[in-house]
Design a protein around this motif. Sequence first.
Motif, PDB file in Angstrom:
ATOM      1  N   ALA A 113      10.109   4.430  33.732  1.00 24.48           N
ATOM      2  CA  ALA A 113       9.148   3.475  33.801  1.00 24.48           C
ATOM      3  C   ALA A 113       8.550   3.100  35.039  1.00 24.48           C
ATOM      4  N   ASP A 114       9.119   3.672  36.297  1.00 28.39           N
ATOM      5  CA  ASP A 114       8.530   3.474  37.529  1.00 28.39           C
ATOM      6  C   ASP A 114       7.237   4.215  37.604  1.00 28.39           C
ATOM      7  N   THR A 115       6.795   5.248  36.957  1.00 26.50           N
ATOM      8  CA  THR A 115       5.841   5.899  36.849  1.00 26.50           C
ATOM      9  C   THR A 115       4.729   5.888  35.745  1.00 26.50           C
ATOM     10  N   VAL A 116       5.418   5.854  34.550  1.00 18.84           N
ATOM     11  CA  VAL A 116       4.679   5.999  33.195  1.00 18.84           C
ATOM     12  C   VAL A 116       3.250   5.082  33.240  1.00 18.84           C
ATOM     13  N   PHE A 117       3.593   3.892  33.781  1.00 18.90           N
ATOM     14  CA  PHE A 117       2.281   2.965  33.510  1.00 18.90           C
ATOM     15  C   PHE A 117       1.254   3.083  34.543  1.00 18.90           C
ATOM     16  N   ALA A 118       1.834   3.709  35.881  1.00 14.67           N
ATOM     17  CA  ALA A 118       0.741   4.194  36.733  1.00 14.67           C
ATOM     18  C   ALA A 118      -0.078   5.315  36.095  1.00 14.67           C
ATOM     19  N   ARG A 119       0.596   6.338  35.408  1.00 17.49           N
ATOM     20  CA  ARG A 119      -0.144   7.362  34.755  1.00 17.49           C
ATOM     21  C   ARG A 119      -1.109   6.907  33.990  1.00 17.49           C
ATOM     22  N   ALA A 120      -0.789   6.063  33.198  1.00 20.01           N
ATOM     23  CA  ALA A 120      -1.351   5.649  32.097  1.00 20.01           C
ATOM     24  C   ALA A 120      -2.696   4.920  32.414  1.00 20.01           C
ATOM     25  N   GLN A 121      -2.655   3.981  33.660  1.00 28.29           N
ATOM     26  CA  GLN A 121      -3.829   3.311  34.259  1.00 28.29           C
ATOM     27  C   GLN A 121      -4.791   4.347  34.733  1.00 28.29           C
ATOM     28  N   THR A 122      -4.269   5.529  35.025  1.00 30.49           N
ATOM     29  CA  THR A 122      -5.433   6.514  35.607  1.00 30.49           C
ATOM     30  C   THR A 122      -5.955   7.368  34.307  1.00 30.49           C
ATOM     31  N   GLY A 123      -5.543   7.173  33.081  1.00 29.81           N
ATOM     32  CA  GLY A 123      -6.202   7.674  32.067  1.00 29.81           C
ATOM     33  C   GLY A 123      -5.338   8.965  31.483  1.00 29.81           C
ATOM     34  N   GLU A 124      -4.142   9.037  31.949  1.00 27.02           N
ATOM     35  CA  GLU A 124      -3.373  10.242  31.190  1.00 27.02           C
ATOM     36  C   GLU A 124      -2.860   9.895  30.066  1.00 27.02           C
ATOM     37  N   PHE A 125      -2.615   8.428  29.620  1.00 27.03           N
ATOM     38  CA  PHE A 125      -2.184   8.331  27.968  1.00 27.03           C
ATOM     39  C   PHE A 125      -3.035   7.103  27.617  1.00 27.03           C
ATOM     40  N   ASP A 126      -3.444   6.897  26.381  1.00 28.08           N
ATOM     41  CA  ASP A 126      -3.912   5.998  25.734  1.00 28.08           C
ATOM     42  C   ASP A 126      -3.292   4.574  25.669  1.00 28.08           C
ATOM     43  N   VAL A 127      -1.920   4.810  25.578  1.00 29.71           N
ATOM     44  CA  VAL A 127      -0.807   3.671  25.307  1.00 29.71           C
ATOM     45  C   VAL A 127       0.349   4.132  25.854  1.00 29.71           C
ATOM     46  N   VAL A 128       1.088   2.993  26.435  1.00 31.20           N
ATOM     47  CA  VAL A 128       2.383   2.969  26.518  1.00 31.20           C
ATOM     48  C   VAL A 128       3.345   2.113  25.597  1.00 31.20           C
ATOM     49  N   ILE A 129       4.391   2.814  24.753  1.00 34.67           N
ATOM     50  CA  ILE A 129       5.251   2.106  24.291  1.00 34.67           C
ATOM     51  C   ILE A 129       6.353   1.562  25.318  1.00 34.67           C
ATOM     52  N   ALA A 130       6.484   0.303  25.446  1.00 34.77           N
ATOM     53  CA  ALA A 130       7.277  -0.515  26.334  1.00 34.77           C
ATOM     54  C   ALA A 130       8.413  -0.964  25.645  1.00 34.77           C
ATOM     55  N   LEU A 131       9.503  -1.065  26.073  1.00 34.97           N
ATOM     56  CA  LEU A 131      11.157  -1.363  25.604  1.00 34.97           C
ATOM     57  C   LEU A 131      11.691  -2.861  25.380  1.00 34.97           C
ATOM     58  N   TYR A 132      10.849  -3.571  26.654  1.00 35.90           N
ATOM     59  CA  TYR A 132      11.021  -4.780  26.201  1.00 35.90           C
ATOM     60  C   TYR A 132       9.997  -5.842  27.287  1.00 35.90           C
ATOM     61  N   HIS A 133       9.988  -6.988  27.293  1.00 31.03           N
ATOM     62  CA  HIS A 133       9.106  -7.888  27.595  1.00 31.03           C
ATOM     63  C   HIS A 133       8.577  -7.649  29.001  1.00 31.03           C
ATOM     64  N   ASP A 134       9.384  -7.849  29.926  1.00 36.30           N
ATOM     65  CA  ASP A 134       8.959  -7.690  31.277  1.00 36.30           C
ATOM     66  C   ASP A 134       8.648  -6.187  31.447  1.00 36.30           C
ATOM     67  N   GLN A 135       9.075  -5.275  30.995  1.00 31.68           N
ATOM     68  CA  GLN A 135       8.668  -4.024  31.481  1.00 31.68           C
ATOM     69  C   GLN A 135       7.230  -3.614  31.147  1.00 31.68           C
ATOM     70  N   GLY A 136       6.701  -4.125  30.093  1.00 32.37           N
ATOM     71  CA  GLY A 136       5.408  -4.281  30.040  1.00 32.37           C
ATOM     72  C   GLY A 136       4.463  -5.090  30.448  1.00 32.37           C
ATOM     73  N   HIS A 137       4.967  -6.493  30.560  1.00 27.69           N
ATOM     74  CA  HIS A 137       4.105  -7.596  31.148  1.00 27.69           C
ATOM     75  C   HIS A 137       3.944  -7.495  32.612  1.00 27.69           C
ATOM     76  N   ILE A 138       4.870  -6.981  33.159  1.00 27.44           N
ATOM     77  CA  ILE A 138       4.774  -6.586  34.839  1.00 27.44           C
ATOM     78  C   ILE A 138       3.816  -5.691  34.965  1.00 27.44           C
ATOM     79  N   ALA A 139       3.653  -4.576  34.403  1.00 24.85           N
ATOM     80  CA  ALA A 139       2.761  -3.752  34.485  1.00 24.85           C
ATOM     81  C   ALA A 139       1.285  -4.152  34.354  1.00 24.85           C
TER      82      ALA A 139
END
Length: 345
Positions: A256-282
Amino acid sequence: MEPTALAITMGDPAGIGPELAILGVSALRNEDHVALAVVGDQSRLKLAASILQKTGRIERLPDFAVVQTRHEIDAVGPNPNVIGVVDLANVPDGLPWGEVSASAGSASYAYVVEAVKLAQSGSVDAICTAPIHKKSWELAHVPFPGHTEALATLSGAGDYAMMLRNQRLRVVHCTTHIAFRDIIQRLTPDRIVRVARLAHQYLGTVGISAPRIALSALNPHAGDDGLFGDEEAQILRPALERLRDEGLPISGPWPADTVFARAQTGEFDVVIALYHDQGHIAIKMLGIDTGVNQTIGLPIIRTSVDHGTAFDIAGKGIAHETSMVYAMRAAIDDARLTARPRSQR
């Protein structure tokens, strides 16, 4: 070109929702091929408008026109000085700003019910919701803890999930408003599979035919081969195997400490987050005012602001409409991407 019609619910009348509705409509009502209508209480909207004029947020008081049908909503759209209102007239005179109450909860729930009816009947193409207060809903005996559950039931949805989005990142949540200690119990392979399917389906409807889906890990370093936990092996990998067998283009689990950074640069179209703050913080680290909350899996399009009722500033004319404008634009964009001829709706 047919106008895209959007219903904006006023939210909790004791919060900043009435102000956001006025400011949001004012920001977008000059745009071509857009028709906007606020589902709320006309008197409360007029009060909010007068407050906003006194603080200099709007130059002039708008006129209001009561609307109900698609024809009436479309007709108001081109007039930059008129705000269409589906007026439920359900806010008590003198309702105080910034206070939890059953009256406010009952009123705000009624706006959601009406907006869903408008969307299901084709009177609008999408809805955008201003924030409600969960405690006020509880006091009003509303049988739902929040917007998402209410919308799913009212619209007849089966599986559904919360998605947060901004201009650089999309995140879909497997779990949301539960205690942290309950996450693992709720986090099953079946739930992950259902959420990933919803994400894949949504991306397809908005024109991404081969979406790149990333699954976030739960533990540090994705468990590091069991060193930091076995949830990746016991819960996440079985879900991934099922999804890959179905042909879904999903990868992970990624730390989780890298996947959101990779997604926001265009590597992924969506990230499946497992819990509230994991996704909200990003999402909120990329801009707390630009996030949009969207419920996917519904038979209607629904977006919302990514913040609450802000009782501490309600009625003061200082609320910022940035998230509301982003949410309204997101709903309009999705409605256009998924548009069908009106005769087929």
